[in-house]
Scaffold this motif. Sequence first.
Motif, PDB file in Angstrom:
ATOM      1  N   ALA A 118       0.821  -1.214   0.000  1.00  0.00           N
ATOM      2  CA  ALA A 118       0.000   0.000   0.000  1.00  0.00           C
ATOM      3  C   ALA A 118       0.854   1.263   0.000  1.00  0.00           C
ATOM      4  CB  ALA A 118      -0.922   0.001   1.214  1.00  0.00           C
ATOM      5  N   ASP A 119       0.303   2.340  -0.537  1.00  0.00           N
ATOM      6  CA  ASP A 119       0.959   3.651  -0.498  1.00  0.00           C
ATOM      7  C   ASP A 119       1.226   4.063   0.948  1.00  0.00           C
ATOM      8  OD1 ASP A 119       0.404   3.516  -3.171  1.00  0.00           O
ATOM      9  OD2 ASP A 119      -0.848   5.323  -3.249  1.00  0.00           O
ATOM     10  N   ARG A 120       2.378   4.667   1.170  1.00  0.00           N
ATOM     11  CA  ARG A 120       2.743   5.268   2.459  1.00  0.00           C
ATOM     12  C   ARG A 120       2.508   4.315   3.639  1.00  0.00           C
ATOM     13  NH1 ARG A 120      -0.132   9.151  -0.353  1.00  0.00           N
ATOM     14  NH2 ARG A 120       1.111  10.909  -1.104  1.00  0.00           N
ATOM     15  N   SER A 121       2.906   3.072   3.472  1.00  0.00           N
ATOM     16  CA  SER A 121       2.683   2.081   4.530  1.00  0.00           C
ATOM     17  C   SER A 121       3.958   1.589   5.191  1.00  0.00           C
ATOM     18  CB  SER A 121       1.932   0.872   3.956  1.00  0.00           C
ATOM     19  OG  SER A 121       2.682   0.248   2.925  1.00  0.00           O
ATOM     20  N   VAL A 122       5.116   1.894   4.592  1.00  0.00           N
ATOM     21  CA  VAL A 122       6.398   1.330   5.027  1.00  0.00           C
ATOM     22  C   VAL A 122       7.235   2.395   5.733  1.00  0.00           C
ATOM     23  CG1 VAL A 122       8.572   0.310   4.209  1.00  0.00           C
ATOM     24  CG2 VAL A 122       6.392  -0.381   3.175  1.00  0.00           C
ATOM     25  N   ASP A 123       7.855   2.003   6.844  1.00  0.00           N
ATOM     26  CA  ASP A 123       8.723   2.931   7.575  1.00  0.00           C
ATOM     27  C   ASP A 123      10.161   2.894   7.061  1.00  0.00           C
ATOM     28  OD1 ASP A 123       6.949   3.881   9.934  1.00  0.00           O
ATOM     29  OD2 ASP A 123       6.696   1.705   9.941  1.00  0.00           O
ATOM     30  N   VAL A 124      10.657   1.686   6.785  1.00  0.00           N
ATOM     31  CA  VAL A 124      12.044   1.504   6.358  1.00  0.00           C
ATOM     32  C   VAL A 124      12.081   0.514   5.202  1.00  0.00           C
ATOM     33  CG1 VAL A 124      14.361   0.736   7.023  1.00  0.00           C
ATOM     34  CG2 VAL A 124      12.917   1.919   8.703  1.00  0.00           C
ATOM     35  N   LEU A 154      12.871   3.078  -7.942  1.00  0.00           N
ATOM     36  CA  LEU A 154      12.909   4.148  -6.943  1.00  0.00           C
ATOM     37  C   LEU A 154      11.546   4.811  -6.753  1.00  0.00           C
ATOM     38  CD1 LEU A 154      16.329   5.792  -7.831  1.00  0.00           C
ATOM     39  CD2 LEU A 154      15.775   4.520  -5.749  1.00  0.00           C
ATOM     40  N   LYS A 155      10.802   4.950  -7.833  1.00  0.00           N
ATOM     41  CA  LYS A 155       9.466   5.545  -7.712  1.00  0.00           C
ATOM     42  C   LYS A 155       8.537   4.650  -6.897  1.00  0.00           C
ATOM     43  CE  LYS A 155       9.672   8.352 -11.902  1.00  0.00           C
ATOM     44  NZ  LYS A 155       9.182   8.529 -13.292  1.00  0.00           N
ATOM     45  N   GLU A 156       8.689   3.330  -7.058  1.00  0.00           N
ATOM     46  CA  GLU A 156       7.884   2.408  -6.276  1.00  0.00           C
ATOM     47  C   GLU A 156       8.270   2.450  -4.797  1.00  0.00           C
ATOM     48  OE1 GLU A 156       5.165  -0.438  -7.128  1.00  0.00           O
ATOM     49  OE2 GLU A 156       5.018   1.699  -7.579  1.00  0.00           O
ATOM     50  N   VAL A 157       9.567   2.499  -4.526  1.00  0.00           N
ATOM     51  CA  VAL A 157      10.009   2.602  -3.131  1.00  0.00           C
ATOM     52  C   VAL A 157       9.489   3.891  -2.514  1.00  0.00           C
ATOM     53  CG1 VAL A 157      12.001   2.729  -1.587  1.00  0.00           C
ATOM     54  CG2 VAL A 157      12.079   1.215  -3.571  1.00  0.00           C
TER      55      VAL A 157
END
Length: 274
Positions: A118-124, A154-157
């Motif tokens: 999901a978008d904006r779901s990962v901290d690291v 990079l855009k996906e990360v």
Amino acid sequence: MAENDEVLSRAEFWDERYAKTDGEAPTHEWFRSFDDLEEFFQKVLFQSAGRRPDDNPLILHLGSGDSEVPAEFHMRGYRRQICVDFSAKAVEIMSERYKSRPEILWVEMDVRDMKGIADRSVDVAFDKGTFDAMIHGSPWSPPPDVRDNTSRYLKEVHRVLKDHGVFIYVTFRQPHFMRPLLDAPGLWSLDLEVLGGKGGAFDYYGWILQKKTRREQTPRNGDNGRENNWHYALREARRANGAGRLTWEKRKRPQMREVTVAALFTFAVCIARM
């Protein structure tokens, strides 16, 4: 680099390689082990506010293969980890090897198209060798497929990271070749640690890329909106002051000064004619 480096970006190559594993030991721990990187991890992860085990961050391992890093993180208290790899064989092996640790999720997925995250779901987000596997050809002028693959990645990360989340990337490649690829879309604030080799080995590098929010992203030539926003440019220039990098504001301000001088000259001529 070898002439056949292009195969490193293909899942079939890795499926064949991982099929040779003995089921226990890693077959391809890219260039640095966890022990080699532990001091670096202490600084950027284990003792960093918002990324410590007690903060319960979600960690995404990108192209995790059969690396032992996720297991080492788990031993130190990180209980939310997703490990993605486009090699079905690697995912099969690691899911079986660590089935007693359900907090580590192993998923078959291409890092260039992570629709399941999901978008904006990962901290690291963490990468040790995956970005490198996409690179071949001249480091001075990377081929179009290299630019395309690394840009999509990079855009996906950037998409899956929370605002101000971090992308930690370990590589053997020289920084002056990597910086243009890493910051091509202007999505990141970049920092770099030199990870000295042991026993006379050559250096490795640890990049820390912090996600910029949309408002913070560096304007590029041809952009609309913020390109004409002097307040935004001034803030970016102050933030970069002393960093030794040419900012958009520094490039554009002389042009704006010329416009101001021209306007004053025109005004003076008009006064003289009155």
